[in-house]
Structures are given as C-alpha cells and as structure tokens.
Design a protein around this motif. Structure first.
Motif, short mmCIF file in Angstrom:
data_model
loop_
_atom_site.label_atom_id
_atom_site.label_comp_id
_atom_site.label_asym_id
_atom_site.label_seq_id
_atom_site.Cartn_x
_atom_site.Cartn_y
_atom_site.Cartn_z
N TYR A 198 -6.02 15.56 8.83
CA TYR A 198 -4.44 16.20 9.19
C TYR A 198 -4.15 15.31 10.42
O TYR A 198 -3.35 14.59 10.33
N GLN A 199 -5.01 15.01 11.24
CA GLN A 199 -4.75 14.24 12.33
C GLN A 199 -3.98 12.88 12.07
O GLN A 199 -3.48 12.14 12.73
N LYS A 200 -5.59 12.16 11.10
CA LYS A 200 -5.05 10.65 11.31
C LYS A 200 -3.61 10.89 10.29
O LYS A 200 -3.26 9.98 10.04
N ARG A 201 -3.16 11.95 9.20
CA ARG A 201 -1.95 12.31 8.90
C ARG A 201 -0.67 11.47 9.50
O ARG A 201 0.21 11.75 9.33
N PHE A 202 -0.75 12.94 10.39
CA PHE A 202 0.60 13.60 11.04
C PHE A 202 0.69 13.40 12.47
O PHE A 202 1.57 13.54 13.19
N CYS A 203 -0.30 12.80 12.78
CA CYS A 203 -0.68 11.89 14.66
C CYS A 203 -0.97 11.54 14.60
O CYS A 203 -1.84 11.11 15.57
N PRO A 204 -0.74 10.49 14.12
CA PRO A 204 -1.26 8.94 14.62
C PRO A 204 -0.71 8.08 15.18
O PRO A 204 -1.87 7.08 15.48
N ASN A 205 0.27 8.31 15.75
CA ASN A 205 0.13 7.62 17.40
C ASN A 205 0.10 9.51 18.90
O ASN A 205 0.90 8.87 19.65
N LEU A 206 -0.84 9.85 18.03
CA LEU A 206 -0.73 11.06 18.73
C LEU A 206 -1.05 10.44 20.17
O LEU A 206 -1.89 9.73 20.59
N ASN A 207 -0.72 10.91 21.71
CA ASN A 207 -0.87 10.27 23.12
C ASN A 207 -2.52 11.21 23.33
O ASN A 207 -2.34 12.12 22.76
N LEU A 208 -3.17 10.52 24.00
CA LEU A 208 -4.10 10.72 24.39
C LEU A 208 -4.69 12.13 25.21
O LEU A 208 -5.39 13.95 25.57
N LEU A 209 -3.75 11.96 26.66
CA LEU A 209 -3.75 12.89 27.57
C LEU A 209 -2.69 13.80 27.05
O LEU A 209 -3.01 15.43 27.17
N SER A 210 -0.98 13.57 26.81
CA SER A 210 -0.78 14.66 26.94
C SER A 210 -1.06 15.68 25.36
O SER A 210 -0.58 16.91 25.24
N GLY A 211 -1.51 14.75 24.12
CA GLY A 211 -1.33 15.28 22.98
C GLY A 211 -3.63 16.46 22.97
O GLY A 211 -3.06 17.81 22.62
N THR A 212 -3.99 15.80 23.47
CA THR A 212 -5.39 17.05 23.39
C THR A 212 -5.10 18.08 24.92
O THR A 212 -5.41 19.45 24.60
N VAL A 213 -4.16 18.27 25.91
CA VAL A 213 -3.02 18.67 26.35
C VAL A 213 -2.64 20.01 25.97
O VAL A 213 -2.89 21.68 25.36
N ILE A 214 -1.54 19.71 24.39
CA ILE A 214 -1.19 20.66 23.68
C ILE A 214 -2.36 21.32 22.89
O ILE A 214 -2.23 21.82 22.27
N GLN A 215 -3.36 20.61 22.28
CA GLN A 215 -4.27 20.69 21.38
C GLN A 215 -4.56 21.72 22.10
O GLN A 215 -4.88 22.89 21.48
N PHE A 216 -5.20 21.62 23.37
CA PHE A 216 -6.27 22.61 23.87
C PHE A 216 -5.64 24.19 23.94
O PHE A 216 -5.80 25.34 24.45
#
Length: 303
Positions: free
Chosen positions: A182-200
């Motif tokens: 899912y992450q490879k398909r829908f979040c290919p340009n995920l920012n490592l910092l902001s993306g991880t904050v959103i996920q956690f």
C-alpha cells in the motif's frame, strides 16, 4: 566538457552508495524487535506497551519535523493514505505479533508465520504492480521459507497458543504485507519525518481507544522495561522504519520484502547470545539456506 556532463551522474551514484549496506543494516536492526519485545512484555500488556511506544516516538519526531520544516502532504487524501499505510505497517503488524506472543504463541512460531510475507508479497506485487518475478527469484523465495522453517523448528514449540493467537499472527502477516504494498502504491513520495509523524499519530489514536477497553494498562517501570522501550522507540520505530521506507522507495517490493527471510535466523542468533536459547545444527543449515534464497531474490537480473 565531458567531465562536467558526467559529474551529476557520478554525484547521484555516490549519494545512493549507502543502499549497498542498507539491507544488512535493516535486517540487523529489525531482528532486535523480537528481543526488545521479549524484554519488555513481562512488564506491560501488548497494546499498552505499543501505545507508550507510539507516543514516545511522536514526542521525539514531531518536534524534529517541525524544527526542520519537513513538508506535509498537500491533499487530505494523501494524509489518509499515509495514515492507512501506518496503521497496517505498525498498528496491525506489531499489535498482531505482540498479542500473539501474549496469548501463548512462541516468538519462533510467530516468526515462521510472518515469514510467509515475501511469498505473499511476491504474488500480490506481480498482480498489483506488475513486478516481474523470475523463476530464479521464485526458487529463492521458496528456499527462504524453507530456511525460516528450519531455523525455528529446532527452537520453537506451539506453547499454549490458541485460535486467537493464530488469528493475531495471521493479522500481523497480512498487515505487514499489505502495508508494504500500500505504501509503495499510494505513498511513493512520503516524507520520512512528516510521514512517520502522521502514521504514528494514527496508530496512537487507535490504541488510545483499544488499550483502555481491552487491557488493564498496568505497567511495571523496571529498568529492563525502560531499556526495552527506549530501544524499540529509537532503533525500531525510528531508525529501522525509516530505513525500510527508503528501501521500499529504491527497490522492487519483492526484493525488499525478501529481506524479512533473514530476520528469524538473525533473531535466533541474538536470542542464543542474550538469552541462552538453543541453536541447533538444523538452525544453522536453515540460516545458510535463507542467505542463499535472499541472494537469488535480490540479485540484479542481467539485461
């Protein structure tokens, strides 16, 4: 002039040179997750343990993301996709593994069930992303699973596992598999910092609802628990997760997830060194087979 034209390519190649060492580093870090869980679970119930872990990660990463002015998703749908990927990769996978162990399943059996992930990912990735899985890679995937089975067979028993434990282990398998895809398909340009904050944040909100309703939320704040929590937060939830995201971004899904085949063997060695758990000859054979299987999967095909 020729040198000037080649400089950007050389710089780009040099900037990605760390990728060569990233897989081995990831396997070593990820394997410590079972060790950290075994150290900490005697002092807290699984969902409570993970809730504390998620909140601790947010307390560290959120200020860093703000101070570094990390870019945030521009659309609401991107927030939603990022949250869904996080719920699968963290809440579903970790909750399933920790809860299965809590319900009597040995860590070795959980590792074996989750060890099906590369095969499942290869099948789904071939259909979803049209990732080409060659015959040699299928052989490698099969060898990897056989190796995992040999590693855990000599040191694991079914314990007191019930149907609930098996369902939770299956949840972990499906969560980490679909989360990766899912992450490879829908979040290919995920920012490592902001993306991880959103996920956690999404995981913490979910567990903030589940933990009080399913557990007593009692915690014994021993030195061992604090050490396990600190290790899982810094090494697992921050360092290894970001490394996994980078690997997913730079490699095909099948090649990346085949690395999980090496986790049970590495975990077995760590458990042998730290807890004195048995390590049989068959386990050593299984490790060698795992290594061969992963080599066949991750090797670059010839043009």
């Amino acid at each position: 002039m020729k040198q000037t034209l080649e400089t950007p390519k050389a710089a780009a190649a040099e900037s990605l040179s760390w990728i060569k060492f990233a897989p081995a580093t990831f396997v070593g870090l990820w394997a410590t997750g079972f060790i950290g869980g075994k150290l900490g679970l005697p002092y807290a119930e699984p969902l409570t343990f993970l809730l504390i872990r998620f909140v601790a990660v947010l307390l560290i990463l959120a200020p860093i993301a703000l101070l570094m002015k990390a870019p945030w998703p521009a659309r609401r749908v991107d927030y939603a996709h990022t949250a869904v990927a996080g719920l699968l990769l963290h809440a579903g996978y970790l909750g399933g593994v920790f809860s299965a162990i809590h319900h009597g399943m040995s860590a070795g059996v959980v590792s074996l069930i989750v060890g099906l992930q590369p095969v499942l990912t290869a099948v789904l990735a071939a259909a979803w992303f049209k990732d080409k899985v060659t015959r040699i890679q299928w052989i490698g995937l099969t060898l990897g699973f056989i190796g995992v089975a040999l590693v855990v067979s000599g040191k694991s028993n079914l314990g007191q596992a019930d149907a609930t434990a098996y369902a939770l282990a299956l949840l972990a398998l499906l969560s980490i598999t679909f989360g990766t895809l899912y992450q490879k398909r829908f979040c290919p340009n995920l920012n490592l910092l902001s993306g991880t904050v959103i996920q956690f944040s999404a995981c913490a909100l979910l567990y903030l609802v589940l933990a009080p309703n399913l557990e007593t939320m009692q915690v014994q704040w021993t030195g061992q628990f604090i050490f396990a929590l600190a290790w899982l937060v810094i090494v697992l939830s921050i360092a290894s997760i970001m490394l996994l995201y980078l690997l997913i971004r730079h490699g095909a899904a099948t090649r990346v997830t085949s690395l999980f085949y090496m986790v049970p063997p590495v975990t077995a060695v760590m458990a042998w060194l730290i807890f004195g758990e048995s390590l049989t000859g068959w386990a050593l054979v299984g490790m060698a087979i795992c290594g061969l299987g992963v080599l066949l999967v991750v090797r670059q095909p010839k043009d």
